[in-house]
Design an enzyme around this catalytic site. Sequence first.
Site, PDB file in Angstrom:
ATOM      1  N   HIS A 173       0.978  -1.343   0.216  1.00 37.62           N
ATOM      2  CA  HIS A 173      -0.157   0.127  -0.156  1.00 37.62           C
ATOM      3  C   HIS A 173       0.730   0.911  -0.130  1.00 37.62           C
ATOM      4  O   HIS A 173       2.013   1.147   0.374  1.00 37.62           O
ATOM      5  CB  HIS A 173      -1.165   0.038   1.512  1.00 37.62           C
ATOM      6  CG  HIS A 173      -0.521   0.141   2.733  1.00 37.62           C
ATOM      7  ND1 HIS A 173       0.059   1.368   3.401  1.00 37.62           N
ATOM      8  CD2 HIS A 173       0.214  -0.771   3.568  1.00 37.62           C
ATOM      9  CE1 HIS A 173       0.364   0.580   4.321  1.00 37.62           C
ATOM     10  NE2 HIS A 173       0.397  -0.140   4.498  1.00 37.62           N
TER      11      HIS A 173
ATOM     12  N   ASP B 268      -0.892   4.528   0.534  1.00 38.77           N
ATOM     13  CA  ASP B 268      -1.470   5.654   1.451  1.00 38.77           C
ATOM     14  C   ASP B 268      -0.411   5.182   3.223  1.00 38.77           C
ATOM     15  O   ASP B 268      -0.085   4.252   3.477  1.00 38.77           O
ATOM     16  CB  ASP B 268      -3.156   5.150   2.165  1.00 38.77           C
ATOM     17  CG  ASP B 268      -3.232   3.543   2.350  1.00 38.77           C
ATOM     18  OD1 ASP B 268      -2.742   2.598   2.067  1.00 38.77           O
ATOM     19  OD2 ASP B 268      -4.032   3.361   3.621  1.00 38.77           O
TER      20      ASP B 268
ATOM     21  N   GLU C 110      -4.876   0.686   2.464  1.00 43.53           N
ATOM     22  CA  GLU C 110      -4.797   0.100   4.010  1.00 43.53           C
ATOM     23  C   GLU C 110      -4.666   0.537   5.119  1.00 43.53           C
ATOM     24  O   GLU C 110      -4.961  -0.546   6.532  1.00 43.53           O
ATOM     25  CB  GLU C 110      -3.495  -1.257   3.606  1.00 43.53           C
ATOM     26  CG  GLU C 110      -2.971  -2.074   4.605  1.00 43.53           C
ATOM     27  CD  GLU C 110      -2.509  -1.730   5.896  1.00 43.53           C
ATOM     28  OE1 GLU C 110      -2.336  -2.650   6.664  1.00 43.53           O
ATOM     29  OE2 GLU C 110      -1.957  -0.101   6.140  1.00 43.53           O
TER      30      GLU C 110
END
Length: 382
Positions: free
Chosen positions: A71, A73, A137
């Site tokens: 991920h 993020d 995530e």
Amino acid sequence: MTDPVDPVDLTARLVRCPSVTPEDGGALDILRDLLEPAGFACTRVDRNGTPNLFARWGRAGANRTFGFNGHTDVVPVGDPADWSRDPFGGEIVDGILWGRGSVDMKSGVAAFAAAAVDFVRDTPPDGALVLAITGDEEGPGKDGTTALLDWMAEHGERMDHCLVGEPTCPDTFGEMMKIGRRGSLNAHVTVTGVQGHAAYPHLAKNPLPALARLCDRLCSAVLDEGTDHFDPSTLALVTMDVGNPATNVIPRQGRATVNIRYNDAHSGQSLSDWLRAQADEVAGDFGVEIAVRVSNSGESFVTPPGELSDLVAAAVRAETGLDPALSTTGGTSDARFVKDHCPVVEFGLVGRGMHAVDERVPVEDIRRLKAVYARILKDYFA
């Protein structure tokens, strides 16, 4: 011959993207611009405003497909004034790369993307390579890796084995990998009685003694003694709330929340049933109403030691000289979704400092992580 992809530079560029969930900040564009020229077919799989990227090199449905999941993020930075350096600066000072997401887990994504590009350019494999990268995530997790897996099922895409690049090592790079994760469950308890004057408790029905009794029972319970691959399950009381500013009023309601991290001796359903049975007993003893609302973030799972864990452990051993422990400790990760698609394990950086102020990582660890991932690919397709 094309120069190797520098995972440190790629990490720094990703850190400079302010991709606080659910914002992308341009991170997935950077990865797409790297992967497409190397022959990866890239597709944005955004769902409900959540950014996701699916990239595949090779033919869909190939006889052997290896996947990476990760991920881009990150969690919020808090007060930027608390940071020693710009949390989205991606600065490298004295061999240390600073910034939010440098540990969790933009270094991991950069390392596997760099390893994948070099591998398919230099030694094109007989098979396919998939990168499934999400921007959800650290958030609710409902439209991230699950959206990618749903899209893959709809379009005939799959992975035979997958490695999630989350940080897995407690103190030293190479010391631990994850072959499973505990389940995680939150139980929100509301006890309702009858409000009244504190001087006349017999005219009220105080919910707080019942709440205290129930919380004590839950916290005192031994859920299990551990299983073959898991430590004992844990239950933590994380909040008790009454919201009563007055000292002469017996409140009508009290609330509490507990978090349970559980192993494969339980399921979310079995624990929900146990929690409600405990609540019903206490409600009967005190003559109050107790409601229990349960939210389950994911069931426990384990990928039994075997082909995949042996492959990863051998690569870690070759690059670090360490034999990684096969662990199921820690919180949840997107491996809890991938395990329903294919066998999955996790290996990544030292996790110390993730989500903290002044998150940072030694650049040498990023390079070593790329080397581990490159060796995994070489051995998998050998």
